[in-house]
Design an enzyme around this catalytic site. Structure first.
Site, short mmCIF file in Angstrom:
data_model
loop_
_atom_site.label_atom_id
_atom_site.label_comp_id
_atom_site.label_asym_id
_atom_site.label_seq_id
_atom_site.Cartn_x
_atom_site.Cartn_y
_atom_site.Cartn_z
CE LYS A 5 -42.89 10.44 -7.00
NZ LYS A 5 -42.39 9.87 -8.26
CB SER A 28 -41.47 6.16 -7.40
OG SER A 28 -41.39 7.28 -8.25
CB SER A 73 -42.32 7.09 -11.30
OG SER A 73 -41.41 6.16 -10.80
#
Ligand code: GLN
Length: 478
Positions: free
Chosen positions: A79, A154, A178
């Site tokens: 990420k 996210s 997330s």
């Protein structure tokens, strides 16, 4: 669609004994990204040359060295809020568009030490604030199971990269869901570890008392292996508990006699769609058939979890994001001539709307006139929620719950109503508030073919119990 038709442990072993080659597998990941990512936009940057060079170096190691590495040759996506040396780390924000970290986050270092290959950085909501990956400054990610749907967020890029089979594994971060929620929406497995299990050194902070990094993969056994690799003891994070997780093959069986599954009455009532309830109920029946027992439990304060979470996370975000002023860190405006204007212009240009909204809410709840009414009260309710879980775990080993109230919604459906978006976090934020581990695993599909996940939560440090329940659920849902 999984990248390997075997577990990461098996693939790693085959690469170590030479029946598969690291360069071929890394090359395959890079070509899959090249071919499929234009339609998904799961990646913000791809480490083409670096990854191939690294894979070649791994292939050249002596066999005895190769065999010592638990993630030997495994291509992994990270990420984009996790620092990677010499690879851009943007946090999905214009503010950090040009940031190239001079160091690796502890988890990245740990993955490299275990023999993994970093193939790229994944798209995310700006500064990890969001539930749909629509707030990225660099464009949206699409759900591989339905291109007009959000992948969740996210960590939507990481989940989409794994679920579409472009990579076998990825890291995400989870402040309020997330990792778990995008995995549920895309159809893969994702774990938020116990707070303090995994070092946050090199993770760009959103809300420091809630943030944890965790693994995403297609198989629960891979999750255990990845967690073992990344949960190294680390002095560089003062909240790291220095309690590495040890994986154990005994967790991975469908024999679950006496596993007590707690069903919180607050989680299966109003607001949960039938589409989500149905596969969970079917799974529960199958788990009971394998020896599990169910217990009704109550979490009386979780009705306040979303409100509590959005006070605490915005308060911490307003403080953590103060450093991005165009001088100390981040984008610097060229439009300002005075220092005060430089700060405001840089922040005005560098941050998107959701980030600005959170900074404003956070500043408000911490302001002297409102601190007691909002922040202090939320901190107290947080303790009550943690106690609710402690109480529930006196009667059960794991808690089962939905991950999200509905399958993935359509792109654009909730962007004009932030409150509606916040409410979709109802089942995930409590684990972060209480600091307990939570995992999401695929449990079925909606009539439209969209994935639906199930969540399990356990006591602090009981990831083993969690993986046991999750593995059984995975096998019984297939
Ligand atoms: N959706 C939640 C939020 O918007 C959680 C985000 C996260 O876990 N990073 O804050």
């Amino acid at each position: 669609m999984a990248f390997f038709n075997m577990t990461i442990a098996e693939a790693s072993q085959q690469m170590a004994n030479g029946s598969m080659r690291c360069v071929d597998e890394t090359g395959r990941a890079l070509s899959l990204i090249d071919a499929a990512d234009a339609g998904l936009h799961a990646f913000l940057s791809v480490n083409n040359n670096g990854a191939l060079r690294r894979a070649e170096a791994l292939d050249n190691l002596p066999v005895s060295e190769k065999k010592k590495l638990p993630l030997f040759g495994i291509p992994i996506a990270i990420k984009d809020n996790i620092c990677t040396k010499d690879i851009p780390t943007t946090c999905g924000s214009k503010m950090l568009e040009n940031f190239v970290p001079p160091y690796d986050a502890t988890v990245v270092e740990a993955l490299q030490n275990a023999g993994a290959v970093i193939v790229g950085k994944t798209n995310m909501d700006e500064f990890a604030m969001g539930s749909s990956t629509e707030s990225s400054a660099f464009g949206k990610t699409h759900n591989p199971a339905g291109k007009n749907h959000i992948p969740g967020g996210s960590s939507g890029g990481s989940a989409a990269a794994v679920a579409s089979g472009m990579v076998p594994a990825a890291l995400g971060s989870d402040t309020g869901g997330s990792i778990r929620q995008p995995c549920s929406h895309c159809g893969c497995a994702g774990l938020k570890p116990t707070y303090g299990r995994v070092s946050r050194y090199g993770l760009v902070a959103f809300a420091s008392s809630l943030d944890q990094i965790g693994p995403i993969a297609s198989d629960v056994r891979d999750i255990g292996r990845l967690l073992e690799a990344i949960s190294v003891a680390d002095e560089r994070d003062s909240t790291n508990a220095r309690k590495p997780y040890r994986d154990d093959p005994s967790y991975y069986s469908t024999d679950i006699p006496n596993l007590k599954i707690g069903l919180p009455r607050e989680y299966f009532g109003e607001g949960l769609s039938e589409t989500v309830r149905r596969p969970l109920a079917a799974l529960l029946d199958r788990m009971k058939g394998c020896g599990a027992e169910t217990v009704d439990v109550s979490l009386p304060n979780v009705n306040y979890a979303v409100a509590t979470y959005y006070i605490i996370c915005t308060a911490e975000a307003s403080s953590n994001l103060a450093r991005y002023d165009g001088v100390k860190y981040g984008h610097r405006s060229t439009a300002a001539s005075m220092l005060g204007d430089l700060y405001t212009q840089s922040r005005e240009e560098g941050f998107g709307n959701e980030v600005k909204r959170r900074i404003m809410i956070g500043t408000y709840v911490l302001s002297s006139g409102y601190y007691d009414a909002y922040y202090l009260k939320a901190a107290r309710v947080r303790t009550l929620i943690a106690r609710d879980f402690e109480q529930a775990f006196t009667a059960c080993d794991v808690i089962m719950s939905p991950v999200a109230p509905t399958p993935a919604f359509r792109i654009g459906e909730k962007t004009s109503d932030p409150l509606q978006m916040y409410l979709t976090d109802i089942y995930t934020v409590s684990a972060n508030l209480a600091g307990i581990p939570g995992i999401s695993v695929p449990a079925g599909r909606s009539p439209e073919g969209l994935p639906i996940g199930v969540q399990f939560m356990a006591r602090q440090w009981h990831e083993g119990t969690l993986l046991k329940a999750a593995f059984a659920a995975q096998q019984l849902s297939q």
